[in-house]
Motif scaffolding. Structure first.
Motif, PDB file in Angstrom:
ATOM      1  N   TRP A   4      -3.892  -0.998   0.450  1.00 35.78           N
ATOM      2  CA  TRP A   4      -4.372  -0.027   1.431  1.00 35.78           C
ATOM      3  C   TRP A   4      -5.010  -0.720   2.621  1.00 35.78           C
ATOM      4  N   LEU A   5      -5.129   0.051   3.703  1.00 34.22           N
ATOM      5  CA  LEU A   5      -5.943  -0.393   4.828  1.00 34.22           C
ATOM      6  C   LEU A   5      -6.982   0.687   5.083  1.00 34.22           C
ATOM      7  N   MET A   6      -8.246   0.291   5.073  1.00 35.81           N
ATOM      8  CA  MET A   6      -9.334   1.264   5.189  1.00 35.81           C
ATOM      9  C   MET A   6     -10.187   0.956   6.410  1.00 35.81           C
ATOM     10  N   LYS A   7     -10.302   1.971   7.268  1.00 36.76           N
ATOM     11  CA  LYS A   7     -11.038   1.790   8.526  1.00 36.76           C
ATOM     12  C   LYS A   7     -12.498   2.185   8.370  1.00 36.76           C
ATOM     13  N   SER A   8     -13.331   1.499   9.103  1.00 33.26           N
ATOM     14  CA  SER A   8     -14.723   1.901   9.210  1.00 33.26           C
ATOM     15  C   SER A   8     -15.249   1.445  10.547  1.00 33.26           C
ATOM     16  N   GLU A   9     -16.115   2.253  11.139  1.00 30.90           N
ATOM     17  CA  GLU A   9     -16.741   1.824  12.376  1.00 30.90           C
ATOM     18  C   GLU A   9     -17.897   0.904  12.009  1.00 30.90           C
ATOM     19  N   PRO A  10     -17.861  -0.335  12.526  1.00 27.95           N
ATOM     20  CA  PRO A  10     -18.872  -1.306  12.113  1.00 27.95           C
ATOM     21  C   PRO A  10     -20.308  -0.874  12.425  1.00 27.95           C
ATOM     22  N   THR A  11     -20.477  -0.027  13.427  1.00 29.84           N
ATOM     23  CA  THR A  11     -21.843   0.444  13.699  1.00 29.84           C
ATOM     24  C   THR A  11     -22.332   1.376  12.584  1.00 29.84           C
ATOM     25  N   THR A  12     -21.394   2.017  11.892  1.00 29.52           N
ATOM     26  CA  THR A  12     -21.753   2.889  10.764  1.00 29.52           C
ATOM     27  C   THR A  12     -21.794   2.101   9.463  1.00 29.52           C
ATOM     28  N   PHE A  13     -20.704   1.397   9.187  1.00 29.82           N
ATOM     29  CA  PHE A  13     -20.632   0.606   7.949  1.00 29.82           C
ATOM     30  C   PHE A  13     -19.668  -0.555   8.156  1.00 29.82           C
ATOM     31  N   GLU A  49      -5.932  -3.167  -4.053  1.00 32.72           N
ATOM     32  CA  GLU A  49      -6.604  -3.990  -3.052  1.00 32.72           C
ATOM     33  C   GLU A  49      -6.468  -3.366  -1.670  1.00 32.72           C
ATOM     34  N   ALA A  50      -7.452  -3.643  -0.833  1.00 32.37           N
ATOM     35  CA  ALA A  50      -7.466  -3.015   0.488  1.00 32.37           C
ATOM     36  C   ALA A  50      -7.985  -3.974   1.547  1.00 32.37           C
ATOM     37  N   PHE A  51      -7.436  -3.842   2.747  1.00 28.36           N
ATOM     38  CA  PHE A  51      -8.007  -4.531   3.897  1.00 28.36           C
ATOM     39  C   PHE A  51      -9.157  -3.699   4.442  1.00 28.36           C
ATOM     40  N   PHE A  52     -10.200  -4.382   4.864  1.00 29.04           N
ATOM     41  CA  PHE A  52     -11.342  -3.735   5.525  1.00 29.04           C
ATOM     42  C   PHE A  52     -11.105  -3.882   7.025  1.00 29.04           C
ATOM     43  N   ILE A 137      -7.453   5.952   6.138  1.00 30.85           N
ATOM     44  CA  ILE A 137      -6.863   5.135   5.080  1.00 30.85           C
ATOM     45  C   ILE A 137      -5.353   5.251   5.187  1.00 30.85           C
ATOM     46  N   THR A 138      -4.667   4.110   5.167  1.00 29.47           N
ATOM     47  CA  THR A 138      -3.202   4.140   5.191  1.00 29.47           C
ATOM     48  C   THR A 138      -2.674   3.139   4.163  1.00 29.47           C
ATOM     49  N   PRO A 139      -1.498   3.441   3.601  1.00 28.72           N
ATOM     50  CA  PRO A 139      -0.913   2.525   2.626  1.00 28.72           C
ATOM     51  C   PRO A 139      -0.289   1.306   3.304  1.00 28.72           C
ATOM     52  N   GLN A 144       3.854  -6.390   3.639  1.00 30.08           N
ATOM     53  CA  GLN A 144       2.939  -6.396   4.776  1.00 30.08           C
ATOM     54  C   GLN A 144       1.636  -7.096   4.413  1.00 30.08           C
ATOM     55  N   TRP A 145       1.188  -6.833   3.191  1.00 29.70           N
ATOM     56  CA  TRP A 145      -0.047  -7.465   2.709  1.00 29.70           C
ATOM     57  C   TRP A 145       0.064  -8.991   2.805  1.00 29.70           C
ATOM     58  N   LYS A 146       1.199  -9.506   2.348  1.00 31.94           N
ATOM     59  CA  LYS A 146       1.398 -10.963   2.337  1.00 31.94           C
ATOM     60  C   LYS A 146       1.491 -11.529   3.751  1.00 31.94           C
ATOM     61  N   ILE A 147       2.213 -10.804   4.620  1.00 36.76           N
ATOM     62  CA  ILE A 147       2.357 -11.269   6.002  1.00 36.76           C
ATOM     63  C   ILE A 147       0.997 -11.375   6.678  1.00 36.76           C
TER      64      ILE A 147
END
Length: 153
Positions: A4-13, A49-52, A137-139, A144-147
Motif C-alpha cells: 500500500w501507499l498511505m498519505k499523511s500531511e507531515p504537519t498532522t502526522f 507493507e506500506a510506503f509512508f 490510501i492506494t494499492p 512497483q514496490w520493488k522499483i
DNA sequence: GCCAACGTTGGC
DNA sequence: GCCAACGTTGGC
C-alpha cells in the motif's frame, strides 16, 4: 500479502511522529472516505507493507515504510465529540469507519520525491501518479514496490 | 493562494 | 434518482 501507499500531511502526522511512538507503532485513524474505508476494512491484513507518503508539503514524496500490525477494527475517534474526526452518524453498534495499527519499518535517508516517481515510466499506472487521485490510501503492486525500493540510496 | 478533480449533500 | 452547489484534497 498486500502493498500500500498511505498519505499523511507531515504537519498532522509525519514519519518522525510515528518514530517517536512507543514501539514505533500507532493507530492509522481518521479515514473518512468510503473507497478508502472499504480497502482498509476488506483488504488490509497483518503483515502487509506500506510506503509512508508525505502530502501537502514542500516536497511531497515517500519517506519510509511501515508494516500493518493489526487487523482492521472500528475507528473509535468517530464516537468522540472531542475528536477532530468525530462523526455523529457513525453508530457504535454498526461502525462506519475503521482503522488499523501501523509500525514503522524503515525511515529512508532521503525522500523519494513525487517528482522523481513521475520520471519512471514503469510506475505510470500507479494510482498515486494518476491525475485527480486524492485517495489517502492506494494499492501498490509488488513490481512497483520493488522499483521504488531500488531508488532508496 | 489557485484551481482541477472529485466526493458529498440536499432540494426537487 | 438527478444534479447543482458546496466542501475537500493536494500539487503547483
Amino acid at each position: 500479502m498486500n502493498y500500500w501507499l498511505m498519505k499523511s500531511e507531515p504537519t498532522t502526522f509525519s514519519i518522525d511522529h510515528l518514530m517517536a511512538c512507543p514501539k514505533q507503532r500507532d493507530h492509522w485513524e481518521g479515514i473518512r472516505n468510503y473507497q478508502v474505508r472499504n480497502m482498509l476494512r476488506d483488504d488490509f491484513q497483518q503483515g502487509d507493507e506500506a510506503f509512508f507518503y508525505h502530502s501537502s508539503c514542500k516536497i511531497p514524496g515517500i519517506v519510509g515504510t511501515m508494516t500493518v500490525v493489526s487487523d482492521p477494527y472500528p475507528d473509535d475517534t468517530a464516537f468522540d465529540p472531542e475528536s477532530p474526526y468525530y462523526d455523529p452518524k457513525s453508530d457504535p453498534e454498526n461502525p462506519r469507519w475503521y482503522r488499523v495499527d501501523m509500525q514503522l519499518k524503515e525511515k529512508f535517508n532521503t525522500i523519494i520525491t513525487l517528482e522523481q516517481l513521475r520520471t519512471l515510466p514503469a510506475l505510470g499506472d500507479m494510482p498515486l501518479l494518476r491525475k485527480g487521485n486524492r485517495l489517502s490510501i492506494t494499492p501498490i503492486t509488488l513490481k512497483q514496490w520493488k522499483i521504488i525500493h531500488k531508488l532508496v540510496p
